[in-house]
Design a protein around this motif. Sequence first.
Motif, mmCIF file in Angstrom:
data_model
loop_
_atom_site.group_PDB
_atom_site.id
_atom_site.type_symbol
_atom_site.label_atom_id
_atom_site.label_comp_id
_atom_site.label_asym_id
_atom_site.label_seq_id
_atom_site.Cartn_x
_atom_site.Cartn_y
_atom_site.Cartn_z
ATOM 1 N N GLU A 190 47.597 42.309 45.297
ATOM 2 C CA GLU A 190 46.732 41.299 45.909
ATOM 3 C C GLU A 190 45.354 41.860 46.218
ATOM 4 O O GLU A 190 44.333 41.211 45.974
ATOM 5 N N ASP A 191 45.321 43.077 46.774
ATOM 6 C CA ASP A 191 44.040 43.708 47.100
ATOM 7 C C ASP A 191 43.197 43.889 45.837
ATOM 8 O O ASP A 191 41.981 43.658 45.855
ATOM 9 N N GLU A 192 43.845 44.315 44.754
ATOM 10 C CA GLU A 192 43.107 44.526 43.506
ATOM 11 C C GLU A 192 42.621 43.199 42.944
ATOM 12 O O GLU A 192 41.485 43.109 42.443
ATOM 13 N N GLN A 193 43.447 42.161 43.045
ATOM 14 C CA GLN A 193 43.020 40.845 42.570
ATOM 15 C C GLN A 193 41.847 40.323 43.383
ATOM 16 O O GLN A 193 40.909 39.741 42.824
ATOM 17 N N ARG A 194 41.886 40.545 44.700
ATOM 18 C CA ARG A 194 40.759 40.127 45.543
ATOM 19 C C ARG A 194 39.502 40.913 45.205
ATOM 20 O O ARG A 194 38.401 40.355 45.188
ATOM 21 N N ARG A 195 39.677 42.223 44.926
ATOM 22 C CA ARG A 195 38.509 43.044 44.569
ATOM 23 C C ARG A 195 37.889 42.545 43.270
ATOM 24 O O ARG A 195 36.659 42.418 43.168
#
Length: 336
Positions: free
Chosen positions: A165-170
């Motif tokens: 999720e963090d990578e997708q948000r980034r």
Amino acid sequence: MIMIRGFALATALAMISVPGAAQKADARSDLPPDFRGRIVYQGSFSAQVFRAGVTTPNANARMRAIARRNDRSFQEDGTITLTVTFDGTRIQGSYVGSGGFGSGTFTGTREGSSCTVSEGRGDINTVHCDRASWSGVTRSPPGSRIMATTRIDARQSQFVDSRVEDEQRRIAAAAAVERARAAAAAYAALPSAGAALTRRLDGFVQTDSRGWAFNTYDSSSIANVKIIEGSAGTGNFVMQGYYTYNGGSRGWVMAKMSGGRLECIQFHDSVIGCRGLRTAEQGQAMRDAALGAAAGLLDGGPSGQSDSSSEGRDFVTGQQIQRQTQQQIENARPPN
């Protein structure tokens, strides 16, 4: 507290022990030790409940028979959903059961596929937990007013990896920045409206702001006005500029011109698109409608009945204000 048919069940969902006293928690797990994420488990429960002081799960057959004759025990079966958040060795979660099972929250720690959990009453127990399942047997602690044994068998229905999720948000944030840069570059390449049209757009906004219900225009703040469609030379064009309001908040405004005259105006926070200029009377009417709706609801509303929920009052107030304000906006007409 888990509730079963109106009884406060002192045993908790968090108090799950792996079936079989001699069975040891699996030290291995398909979840890495530093896993961060959220797993939703869905499954079933089966609870056998005995009233304390009458019998216990280990009572002899005669005592169990007495309890049944006097309706002192019963079985409850149903479905259950658990939502568990993992943060390395720490976990926290919630559960909701069907029927009289009730709901609650718990916290704990994880090592491999073994989770040590508690609902906060000093009830510390072990549950089998991994990516695929959350299962075990709940037993009431000694001294509980209600003695019960509850079997849980739940399987994963949703899996969220926080790192993913963090990578997708980034990635999404980076893409948004790139789109904003491209849009800014495209806007900068548009022909400038010039000083005369900038002053004219400022005049439109100044006039319209007299009919604003709550915001205040920062006078003469219009800047960076561009022709985004058509040609100023023909008198048929759309110009856009940026302005500030309420002492520095930033927004944009577009004005559609037809034959050199204003056809309609649209702001960044518009709910109906391009419209005519508002009047000061319309702005006052919108303020009065909003304040009147809020005051009426605080007094119990048109029915005179008080709403026991502040969230409900806020929601209804917002709905009424939105409808009344929308009607005022739709009634707006350009000045003669």
